[in-house]
Design a protein around this motif. Sequence first.
Motif, PDB file in Angstrom:
ATOM      1  N   SER A 100       0.886  -1.304  -0.112  1.00 21.77           N
ATOM      2  CA  SER A 100       0.078   0.014  -0.501  1.00 21.77           C
ATOM      3  C   SER A 100       0.590   1.131  -0.132  1.00 21.77           C
ATOM      4  O   SER A 100       1.718   1.738   1.066  1.00 21.77           O
ATOM      5  CB  SER A 100      -0.876   0.129   1.462  1.00 21.77           C
ATOM      6  N   THR A 101       0.766   1.813  -0.775  1.00 23.66           N
ATOM      7  CA  THR A 101       1.569   3.575  -0.898  1.00 23.66           C
ATOM      8  C   THR A 101       1.757   4.003   0.300  1.00 23.66           C
ATOM      9  O   THR A 101       2.277   4.551   1.092  1.00 23.66           O
ATOM     10  CB  THR A 101       1.789   4.031  -2.644  1.00 23.66           C
ATOM     11  N   TYR A 102       0.210   4.491   0.416  1.00 22.96           N
ATOM     12  CA  TYR A 102       0.108   4.523   1.799  1.00 22.96           C
ATOM     13  C   TYR A 102       0.502   4.114   2.471  1.00 22.96           C
ATOM     14  O   TYR A 102       0.880   5.745   3.853  1.00 22.96           O
ATOM     15  CB  TYR A 102      -1.565   4.630   1.602  1.00 22.96           C
ATOM     16  N   LYS A 103       0.508   3.304   3.191  1.00 23.83           N
ATOM     17  CA  LYS A 103       0.856   2.254   4.102  1.00 23.83           C
ATOM     18  C   LYS A 103       2.540   2.903   4.446  1.00 23.83           C
ATOM     19  O   LYS A 103       3.379   3.378   4.969  1.00 23.83           O
ATOM     20  CB  LYS A 103       0.152   0.851   4.665  1.00 23.83           C
ATOM     21  N   VAL A 104       3.398   2.728   2.763  1.00 22.83           N
ATOM     22  CA  VAL A 104       4.763   2.206   2.787  1.00 22.83           C
ATOM     23  C   VAL A 104       5.567   4.204   3.595  1.00 22.83           C
ATOM     24  O   VAL A 104       6.155   4.446   4.071  1.00 22.83           O
ATOM     25  CB  VAL A 104       4.851   2.734   1.424  1.00 22.83           C
ATOM     26  N   GLN A 105       4.424   5.311   2.445  1.00 22.75           N
ATOM     27  CA  GLN A 105       4.860   6.421   2.910  1.00 22.75           C
ATOM     28  C   GLN A 105       4.887   7.245   4.575  1.00 22.75           C
ATOM     29  O   GLN A 105       5.838   7.729   4.546  1.00 22.75           O
ATOM     30  CB  GLN A 105       4.342   8.034   2.027  1.00 22.75           C
ATOM     31  N   ASN A 106       3.806   6.398   4.902  1.00 19.13           N
ATOM     32  CA  ASN A 106       3.295   6.800   6.434  1.00 19.13           C
ATOM     33  C   ASN A 106       3.999   6.392   7.281  1.00 19.13           C
ATOM     34  O   ASN A 106       4.932   7.119   8.684  1.00 19.13           O
ATOM     35  CB  ASN A 106       1.917   6.517   6.891  1.00 19.13           C
ATOM     36  N   GLU A 107       4.661   4.744   7.239  1.00 15.76           N
ATOM     37  CA  GLU A 107       5.825   4.351   8.389  1.00 15.76           C
ATOM     38  C   GLU A 107       7.201   4.988   7.629  1.00 15.76           C
ATOM     39  O   GLU A 107       8.056   5.203   7.987  1.00 15.76           O
ATOM     40  CB  GLU A 107       5.639   2.795   7.488  1.00 15.76           C
ATOM     41  N   LEU A 108       7.276   5.161   6.447  1.00 19.01           N
ATOM     42  CA  LEU A 108       8.645   5.823   6.201  1.00 19.01           C
ATOM     43  C   LEU A 108       8.503   6.887   6.658  1.00 19.01           C
ATOM     44  O   LEU A 108       9.995   7.469   7.335  1.00 19.01           O
ATOM     45  CB  LEU A 108       9.224   5.543   4.351  1.00 19.01           C
ATOM     46  N   MET A 109       8.173   7.467   6.916  1.00 21.29           N
ATOM     47  CA  MET A 109       7.944   9.247   7.946  1.00 21.29           C
ATOM     48  C   MET A 109       8.121   8.428   9.200  1.00 21.29           C
ATOM     49  O   MET A 109       8.832   9.506  10.130  1.00 21.29           O
ATOM     50  CB  MET A 109       6.736  10.023   7.478  1.00 21.29           C
ATOM     51  N   GLU A 110       7.830   7.726  10.248  1.00 15.56           N
ATOM     52  CA  GLU A 110       7.593   7.634  10.794  1.00 15.56           C
ATOM     53  C   GLU A 110       9.319   6.960  11.050  1.00 15.56           C
ATOM     54  O   GLU A 110       9.708   6.945  12.718  1.00 15.56           O
ATOM     55  CB  GLU A 110       6.892   6.465  11.691  1.00 15.56           C
ATOM     56  N   ILE A 111       9.491   5.972  10.744  1.00 16.04           N
ATOM     57  CA  ILE A 111      11.001   5.778  10.449  1.00 16.04           C
ATOM     58  C   ILE A 111      12.153   6.697  10.424  1.00 16.04           C
ATOM     59  O   ILE A 111      13.066   6.516  11.021  1.00 16.04           O
ATOM     60  CB  ILE A 111      11.501   4.486   9.155  1.00 16.04           C
ATOM     61  N   LYS A 112      11.922   7.459  10.031  1.00 14.09           N
ATOM     62  CA  LYS A 112      12.381   8.903   9.561  1.00 14.09           C
ATOM     63  C   LYS A 112      12.403   9.704  11.206  1.00 14.09           C
ATOM     64  O   LYS A 112      13.845  10.116  11.739  1.00 14.09           O
ATOM     65  CB  LYS A 112      12.149   9.698   8.385  1.00 14.09           C
ATOM     66  N   GLU A 113      11.958   9.854  11.414  1.00 15.77           N
ATOM     67  CA  GLU A 113      10.858  10.085  13.037  1.00 15.77           C
ATOM     68  C   GLU A 113      11.961   9.951  13.665  1.00 15.77           C
ATOM     69  O   GLU A 113      12.991  10.683  15.125  1.00 15.77           O
ATOM     70  CB  GLU A 113       9.879  10.504  13.333  1.00 15.77           C
ATOM     71  N   GLU A 114      11.703   8.506  13.486  1.00 12.66           N
ATOM     72  CA  GLU A 114      12.926   7.922  14.978  1.00 12.66           C
ATOM     73  C   GLU A 114      14.682   7.692  14.331  1.00 12.66           C
ATOM     74  O   GLU A 114      15.075   8.394  15.886  1.00 12.66           O
ATOM     75  CB  GLU A 114      12.380   6.300  15.003  1.00 12.66           C
ATOM     76  N   ALA A 115      14.461   8.117  13.209  1.00 13.50           N
ATOM     77  CA  ALA A 115      16.344   8.432  12.542  1.00 13.50           C
ATOM     78  C   ALA A 115      16.649   9.357  13.689  1.00 13.50           C
ATOM     79  O   ALA A 115      17.694  10.038  14.039  1.00 13.50           O
ATOM     80  CB  ALA A 115      16.355   8.392  11.639  1.00 13.50           C
ATOM     81  N   CYS A 116      15.768  10.429  13.709  1.00 12.92           N
ATOM     82  CA  CYS A 116      16.368  12.077  13.938  1.00 12.92           C
ATOM     83  C   CYS A 116      16.315  12.182  15.433  1.00 12.92           C
ATOM     84  O   CYS A 116      17.183  12.834  15.834  1.00 12.92           O
ATOM     85  CB  CYS A 116      15.140  13.021  13.696  1.00 12.92           C
ATOM     86  N   HIS A 117      15.753  11.483  16.694  1.00 13.67           N
ATOM     87  CA  HIS A 117      16.175  11.328  17.376  1.00 13.67           C
ATOM     88  C   HIS A 117      16.508  10.330  17.922  1.00 13.67           C
ATOM     89  O   HIS A 117      17.138  10.261  19.339  1.00 13.67           O
ATOM     90  CB  HIS A 117      14.226  10.413  18.261  1.00 13.67           C
ATOM     91  N   ALA A 118      17.220   9.726  17.413  1.00 15.50           N
ATOM     92  CA  ALA A 118      17.901   8.199  17.218  1.00 15.50           C
ATOM     93  C   ALA A 118      19.488   8.806  17.350  1.00 15.50           C
ATOM     94  O   ALA A 118      19.996   9.671  16.279  1.00 15.50           O
ATOM     95  CB  ALA A 118      18.349   6.878  16.630  1.00 15.50           C
ATOM     96  N   GLN A 119      20.722   7.922  18.118  1.00 17.81           N
ATOM     97  CA  GLN A 119      22.355   8.509  17.807  1.00 17.81           C
ATOM     98  C   GLN A 119      22.684   7.470  16.554  1.00 17.81           C
ATOM     99  O   GLN A 119      21.506   6.264  16.615  1.00 17.81           O
ATOM    100  CB  GLN A 119      22.878   7.774  19.321  1.00 17.81           C
ATOM    101  N   SER A 120      23.901   7.585  16.330  1.00 16.37           N
ATOM    102  CA  SER A 120      24.539   6.791  15.350  1.00 16.37           C
ATOM    103  C   SER A 120      24.657   5.072  15.802  1.00 16.37           C
ATOM    104  O   SER A 120      24.449   4.531  14.685  1.00 16.37           O
ATOM    105  CB  SER A 120      25.703   7.816  14.659  1.00 16.37           C
ATOM    106  N   ARG A 121      25.505   5.552  16.854  1.00 21.18           N
ATOM    107  CA  ARG A 121      25.614   4.057  17.365  1.00 21.18           C
ATOM    108  C   ARG A 121      25.801   4.299  19.433  1.00 21.18           C
ATOM    109  O   ARG A 121      25.448   5.259  19.872  1.00 21.18           O
ATOM    110  CB  ARG A 121      27.337   4.020  16.982  1.00 21.18           C
TER     111      ARG A 121
END
Length: 486
Positions: free
Chosen positions: A236-257
């Motif tokens: 589902s394109t909608y679900k893919v884009q929605n989840e991709l945005m959520e993963i990017k938000e997590e990436a912004c808050h996470a340390q690199s390692r």
Amino acid sequence: MDIKKAQSPMTRMLLMSIGAAVLGSLQIGYHTGNVNAPAKIIQEFFNVTWRSRHNKFLQDDSLTILWSLSVSIKDFGALLGSLGVKGLADTFGRRDSILIANSLSVLGACLMIISKATESFEVLIAGRLVFGLFCGLVMSLNPLYIQEVSPTELRGAFATLNQVSFASGIFLGMVVGLDTVLGTEKYWALMFSLSLIPALLQFLALPFCPESPRYLLINCGKEEQAEAALCRLRRSTYKVQNELMEIKEEACHAQSRVTIGEFFVKHSYKQPIFIVLIVNLGSQLSGFNAIINYSTKMFSRSGFEKPKYLTLGVGAVNVTFTVVAFFLVERAGRRKLLLIGFLSLAICNLLMTITDTLMHTAPALCSLQVLLVFTLISAYEVGPGPISWFIGAELFDQPARPIAMAFTSMLNFGGKFLLALLFPPLLKVCGAYVYLLFMIVALLGLSYTFLRLPETKGRTFDEIAAEFRGTEGIPLHNQSGFNTFT
């Protein structure tokens, strides 16, 4: 309503990915359940081998110690294997790490198979040690991979399938190990070979499954590949884009390692670490493993003529209630099932103490004991059993998640190893009152779960991590915006 939004989150590729992953836990369960019934036959192989070398039989005490080592070394190997989870998962990815670990399963099984032909019990012990390394890796890597490829609304249910597969493997091993199947002097080595079937199937299926999109984006910075993996999993394109945005938000808050040292000192991780510690030790030391390991002896002592068939009943109940947990975990939530499970375990252990104490004066209580054993098994598998294995993956952010799962695996296998080692002497010293110790541990798990564990059902990884980032000494149930007790 948008048709794309209403589309089912379950796709063929998602189901294939999870099915291929849990083939590993099926192998672990099989080699957990298959050595109990043919124990005397394999011990006789140890004795004959020793006599052919030294022209004398092993003394009973020495044989008991050697057999205990053969059984428990798998859990010791799992402790060692847990140490490699972070290195493998972060270097090779979640999917490929499972495949690498699967080669250890094949090697371990082959060593166990050839031990009879080579007339070497050392080869059998080495095989179980190598297989233990596989156990420690896979029981961490599987929940990690499953949760990272699953949609939020099905994350807990699919993670529970790992325990369903494990319990099914135990039951299958119990059946195959019977003297009417392969647990015989002639075929016991062949019995060990059956785990090669799911191992081969995993090698054939898992390479065609996508890597974790979270690993590709957050760990590797490969956005296009992460999106492609999500498209295969969701469609589902909608679900893919929605989840991709959520993963990017997590990436912004996470340390690199995150290093292992940082994991144990970082303030926002302290509360989740204590939760994982109490829930896992509460799960493993609350009586379940004692019954799984020693149920046949318990039923024999109670006067049952064919205790091995009651033990098969234990295996069947074990599988049934892991399936029940699969259907309940996303409806009732993790927190509620843990509370119900720990409370039921505490009550069962109290009643086990009473029935075992009165058994000699009231033999009719043996039937009640069987019912209590089955109830205790079901209480464990509805809540603490499956949830303890995956709750760590939900409470930590992406960089810390592999370490959290390695910590989970070490606690689980450490608890199993400790109980296998200490239960027989504790039973000898404490008698029926040993179950009161299990009751205390279950009550500790109940109390800490009630006071500190937030409900993670239906929440994204980033939402859960954000609450722990904001605690700073404030109890979770006082945090606004985080409805802990729903």
